[in-house]
Enzyme design. Sequence first.
Site, PDB file in Angstrom:
ATOM      1  CD  GLU A 141      10.166 -41.044 -34.430  1.00  0.00           C
ATOM      2  OE1 GLU A 141       9.000 -41.438 -34.541  1.00  0.00           O
ATOM      3  OE2 GLU A 141      10.563 -40.331 -33.477  1.00  0.00           O
ATOM      4  CG  HIS A 151       9.127 -45.370 -26.867  1.00  0.00           C
ATOM      5  ND1 HIS A 151      10.326 -44.716 -27.066  1.00  0.00           N
ATOM      6  CD2 HIS A 151       8.184 -44.565 -27.435  1.00  0.00           C
ATOM      7  CE1 HIS A 151      10.121 -43.594 -27.732  1.00  0.00           C
ATOM      8  NE2 HIS A 151       8.819 -43.481 -27.968  1.00  0.00           N
TER       9      HIS A 151
END
Length: 333
Positions: free
Chosen positions: A200, A12
Amino acid sequence: MIDITLPLTDIHRHLDGNIRAQTILDLGRQFNIALPAQTLETLIPHVQVTSTEPDLVSFLTKLDWGVKVLASLDACRRVAFENIEDAARNGLHYVELRFSPGYMAMAHQLPIAGVVEAVIDGVRDGCNTFGVEARLIGIMSRTFGEAACLQELDALLAHRENITALDLAGDELGFPGSLFLSHFNRARDAGWHITVHAGEAAGPESIWQAIRELGAERIGHGVKAVEDRTLMDFLAQQRIGIESCLTSNIQTSTVASLADHPLKTFLEHGVLASLNTDDPAVQGVDIIHEYHVAAPAAGLSREQIRQAQINGLEIAFLSDGEKRALREKVAAA
């Protein structure tokens, strides 16, 4: 804390969030672009997080100066090449670089498909030069809306054989995944893997939606998953990976402190969670910092850190044969 007998991965990692401050300075001068500062020392506070940002959107504005200097396709090629050089310097064996071609093209109205091609070329040259293995993940920047994401998708599909997966990033609260169902149908039809930024800024329902409707095989960040025990069980049982980014989640105020980060809980629950950087240049960190500083501060034991390292390859978008070859290559080094 890094096990040198195992492959070190970063799956990521935003290519357009890892544009060096020196490169921003160089390209600003080359293209006569007005920058907020004229020396490296004075520029850094404008392009790097120096304290915790109040929210994700505030954090994302730090990325803007990097893409504002991408005034040519050669500039895009340069930053792609430098991303691989940075990965090599960090000791990474395998990296998945994700990028939003529309975001990179926007400031100077570059052809979006041209940006995709330039990134592919730069990464390929970097891999050949530095011996790092890399795959590319195309991002649709949800913040710019459905039509803009469709343009990005079309540009990425024009080079589909060089793209491994599709991601959705940006303003999760303002632009939920439900707006992009048809986009992801096309991505899956192209044979791509799917990873989605979810959980998130929004809650666990965003993660469920990414899995059930968009076809996510991995979740970027996913910190809110801990709020839903059924979801945690599902992630572990279905082997859906979590791309954890410790320092990033603190800097965006997604998590209050490293001690509060759910990565340890993920690992204890059997979720395939890995350690990653996110936007290294903007954050002022590297993968070594995440393993040696952030992970211990998040309460991970040495064995849990090793498990996160193992998980990084386990959930990578590689075939079983490619994973085995990488393990053997590192073990023989």
